[in-house]
Design an enzyme around this catalytic site. Structure first.
Site, PDB file in Angstrom:
ATOM      1  N   TYR A 154       8.356 -14.161 -13.399  1.00  0.00           N
ATOM      2  CA  TYR A 154       8.045 -15.379 -12.654  1.00  0.00           C
ATOM      3  C   TYR A 154       8.900 -16.567 -13.117  1.00  0.00           C
ATOM      4  CZ  TYR A 154       3.903 -12.996 -10.804  1.00  0.00           C
ATOM      5  OH  TYR A 154       3.057 -12.129 -10.181  1.00  0.00           O
ATOM      6  N   LYS A 156       5.820  -0.525 -17.818  1.00  0.00           N
ATOM      7  CA  LYS A 156       6.532   0.398 -16.931  1.00  0.00           C
ATOM      8  C   LYS A 156       7.752   0.871 -17.725  1.00  0.00           C
ATOM      9  CE  LYS A 156       6.979   2.314 -12.835  1.00  0.00           C
ATOM     10  NZ  LYS A 156       6.118   3.414 -12.434  1.00  0.00           N
ATOM     11  N   ASP A 166       1.286   1.787 -12.808  1.00  0.00           N
ATOM     12  CA  ASP A 166       0.754   2.477 -11.625  1.00  0.00           C
ATOM     13  C   ASP A 166      -0.480   3.295 -12.001  1.00  0.00           C
ATOM     14  OD1 ASP A 166       2.650   3.772 -13.154  1.00  0.00           O
ATOM     15  OD2 ASP A 166       3.677   4.735 -11.495  1.00  0.00           O
ATOM     16  N   ASP A 222      -1.005 -10.266 -13.265  1.00  0.00           N
ATOM     17  CA  ASP A 222      -1.402 -10.998 -12.063  1.00  0.00           C
ATOM     18  C   ASP A 222      -2.118 -10.045 -11.103  1.00  0.00           C
ATOM     19  OD1 ASP A 222      -1.608 -12.815 -10.050  1.00  0.00           O
ATOM     20  OD2 ASP A 222       0.531 -13.084  -9.716  1.00  0.00           O
ATOM     21  N   ASP A 235      -6.496  -9.317 -10.667  1.00  0.00           N
ATOM     22  CA  ASP A 235      -7.153  -9.509  -9.364  1.00  0.00           C
ATOM     23  C   ASP A 235      -7.832  -8.227  -8.904  1.00  0.00           C
ATOM     24  OD1 ASP A 235      -6.690 -12.153  -9.129  1.00  0.00           O
ATOM     25  OD2 ASP A 235      -5.253 -12.029  -7.483  1.00  0.00           O
TER      26      ASP A 235
END
Ligand code: NAD
Length: 369
Positions: free
Chosen positions: A145, A195, A227, A251, A255
């Site tokens: 980000y 990852k 994943d 993030d 959620d």
């Protein structure tokens, strides 16, 4: 250590001011019961501040936050301010600058589904007979980000856009330390999510996390690819204790965790900076949800996320852990007694439909015993 504390209270917009009233009343009762004081400075933020003084984060608010031990935040934003330029909008114009100004790099998001509320979770109830209690620790100020370069350019007659995922060893180390420390206060199990089969950042993440683990031999560390973590969260959320991950993965996963917990109205969050010499953190504490304009002003919002944000603030910034635990127990007791705001109410036998104020009072009653 002094037990005369000071906080900045930024209620904001929508349901923010409604749920904040309940949270501050709970704080009053906790102060009286456990023998400490919390001075509050109420400040303008978000749309309310735009309307009053033309800026979502006035200088007086920053000064009050600087002079406080922690920030108790409500929520900001709403349709009234949606047409402003992105940087002038309540969320972008207030939340991001506060995080940046105070270096709040660690986002703690508990995802709790109480056994009495499993019906509110979209996860099959037979998979979570006892609910679940996961803590997601997300790195908040680094990663893709914020990495540079970022932008777009023309290339061979085409347009390409690019972002940079970058993490330093020190950034990974400090967030992992917070996660391991949190795990020590819980079930002592930490899952690091990355990852590492594809990303260089994740390879470093895994190396550094494994190195930090040496300082926390009691914590069982495992690594999951993001994943797989996303799948395990919906398949067996009760298998997690603490999860630590970078900004982008955190993030999304936090959620997902909020969604499977049942209601945003139940979930607090903390954004912490560096640990001080006294072992406490400067931090901002707020509900995981937003300003809920669809129910604002109706007196029906669930105040629990805001009340549990007070509990997190007491624990991490003020060192009043006993009061924090008592507030959490009082919330559980109110739920066990059948009190339900609209977001949780199903009409089942034993439930009582409660307004924001009634839920607050039920928690105060339980805390006062
Ligand atoms: P939201 O979280 O405000 O609402 C999503 C849904 O959850 C709504 O149906 C709402 O009624 C419900 N909900 C949320 N909190 C609740 C509570 N305490 N009790 C009962 N129900 C609750 O998300 P949104 O609708 O996407 O955003 C609304 C506004 O909030 C937007 O302006 C957005 O930018 C802002 N927002 C602010 C923050 C923040 O201040 N940190 C975070 C997210 C969104």
């Amino acid at each position: 250590m002094s037990r005369n504390h000071k906080i900045a209270v930024l209620a904001g917009d929508g349901i923010g001011p409604e749920v904040m009233i309940q949270a501050l009343e709970v704080l009053d009762v906790a102060c009286a019961k456990f023998g400490f004081t919390v001075q509050r400075e109420k400040c303008l933020v978000g749309g309310a501040a735009i309307d009053a003084v033309g800026s979502p984060l006035p200088q007086e608010t920053i000064t009050a936050c600087k002079n406080a031990d922690a920030i108790l935040f409500g929520s900001v934003g709403g349709p009234k301010w949606e047409n402003l330029a992105p940087d002038d909008q309540p969320e972008r114009g207030a939340l991001l600058p506060i995080r940046k100004y105070f270096g709040l790099f660690a986002n703690l998001r508990p995802g709790v589904c109480l056994p009495a509320l499993t019906h509110a979770s979209p996860v099959k109830n037979e998979l979570i007979p006892n609910g679940f209690d996961v803590l997601c620790v997300r790195e908040l100020t680094g990663g893709i980000y914020f990495g540079k370069p970022k932008g777009r350019r023309e290339e061979n007659g085409d347009i390409v856009a690019f972002d940079t995922m970058i993490y330093s060893k020190s950034e990974i180390e400090r967030i992992c330390r917070i996660a391991f420390t949190a795990a020590m206060g819980r079930d002592k199990r930490l899952v690091s999510v990355d990852k590492a089969n594809v990303l260089a950042c994740s390879v470093l993440w895994r190396e550094v996390c494994t190195e930090v683990a040496e300082d926390f031999p009691e914590v069982e560390l495992t690594h999951l690819y993001v994943d797989n973590a996303a799948m395990q969260l919906v398949k067996q959320p009760d298998s997690f204790d603490v999860m630590v991950t970078g900004n982008l993965f955190g993030d999304i996963l936090s959620d997902e965790m909020a969604m499977i917990s049942g209601s945003l109205g139940m979930l607090p969050s903390a954004s912490l900076g560096q640990q001080g010499a006294n072992g406490l953190y400067y931090g901002m504490y707020e509900p995981s949800g937003g300003s809920a304009p669809d129910i604002a002003g109706m007196g029906i919002a669930n105040p629990i996320a805001q009340i549990l944000s007070v509990a997190m603030l007491l624990r991490h910034s003020l060192g009043e852990s006993e009061a924090a635990e008592a507030i959490e127990a009082a919330v559980n007791a109110a739920i066990a007694s059948g009190m339900r705001t609209g977001d949780l109410y199903t009409g089942e036998k034993g439930e009582t439909k409660a307004t924001t104020a009634e839920m607050g009072q039920a928690i105060i009653t339980a805390l006062s015993i």
